[in-house]
Motif scaffolding. Sequence first.
Motif, mmCIF file in Angstrom:
data_model
loop_
_atom_site.group_PDB
_atom_site.id
_atom_site.type_symbol
_atom_site.label_atom_id
_atom_site.label_comp_id
_atom_site.label_asym_id
_atom_site.label_seq_id
_atom_site.Cartn_x
_atom_site.Cartn_y
_atom_site.Cartn_z
ATOM 1 N N TRP A 51 0.830 -1.209 0.000
ATOM 2 C CA TRP A 51 0.000 0.000 0.000
ATOM 3 C C TRP A 51 0.864 1.258 0.000
ATOM 4 O O TRP A 51 0.505 2.261 -0.629
ATOM 5 N N ALA A 55 0.427 4.309 -2.674
ATOM 6 C CA ALA A 55 -0.077 5.604 -2.201
ATOM 7 C C ALA A 55 0.336 6.793 -3.065
ATOM 8 O O ALA A 55 -0.526 7.619 -3.414
ATOM 9 N N THR A 104 -10.878 7.696 1.330
ATOM 10 C CA THR A 104 -9.482 7.439 0.973
ATOM 11 C C THR A 104 -8.545 8.045 2.008
ATOM 12 O O THR A 104 -7.565 7.409 2.414
ATOM 13 N N SER A 107 -8.688 5.964 5.103
ATOM 14 C CA SER A 107 -7.947 4.736 4.851
ATOM 15 C C SER A 107 -6.445 4.965 5.032
ATOM 16 O O SER A 107 -5.741 4.130 5.610
ATOM 17 N N GLY A 108 -5.954 6.102 4.547
ATOM 18 C CA GLY A 108 -4.541 6.430 4.715
ATOM 19 C C GLY A 108 -4.159 6.618 6.175
ATOM 20 O O GLY A 108 -3.100 6.157 6.616
ATOM 21 N N SER A 112 -1.606 4.243 8.283
ATOM 22 C CA SER A 112 -0.458 4.771 9.038
ATOM 23 C C SER A 112 -0.417 4.201 10.449
ATOM 24 O O SER A 112 0.656 3.889 10.974
#
Length: 187
Positions: A51, A55, A104, A107-108, A112
């Motif tokens: 991922w 990104a 989104t 999700s990031g 993290s």
Amino acid sequence: MSERNTLVRSLNDLGLAAWFGGTLAGAVAVNGASRDVADPAERLRIANVAWARWAPVNAVAIGAHLVGSTGLLVANRNRTVGQKGVGAASVVKTVFTGTALAATALSGVLGSKLRSHDRTPTEGATVPGESTPSDAATAQQQLRVLQWVIPALTAGIVVVNAVHGEQQRPGQQLAGIIGKAGKLVGV
């Protein structure tokens, strides 16, 4: 009217295609395949690495889509206001886009959080194991939902783009403009 918008249309479509396709492939392939990694302590780490590689590409794709989509809205502003149904479709697209952007971003943020748990044994990228810490497990459970929400929302944008394309047919434009004008005068 023979004005062409090839660049912004391409940015809109290619950016959206990458956003949709990348998140769907991530849900199916990256997150799905993480369950097949033999060492449970490597499952989350491998998915996180994949991922992390995606990104920056996803960010560029989303940016391209937003630039292209905005360019199309500006180029078609008269139709958006003057043709029945175009404004409503544009509002739906904007809602889908804003919601997909928020999902989104979330999700990031969740991804993290999971990077600090790289060596935690899990069942998969979005499936906690028995020894997964509660904060990581919560993030995984939320990502399990978001991994399908994002492609669903971006697919919705694809459908609205198809509607917009159909609305640009000459017969649709004329009927939409007449319908909008009739509505304005009370007919």
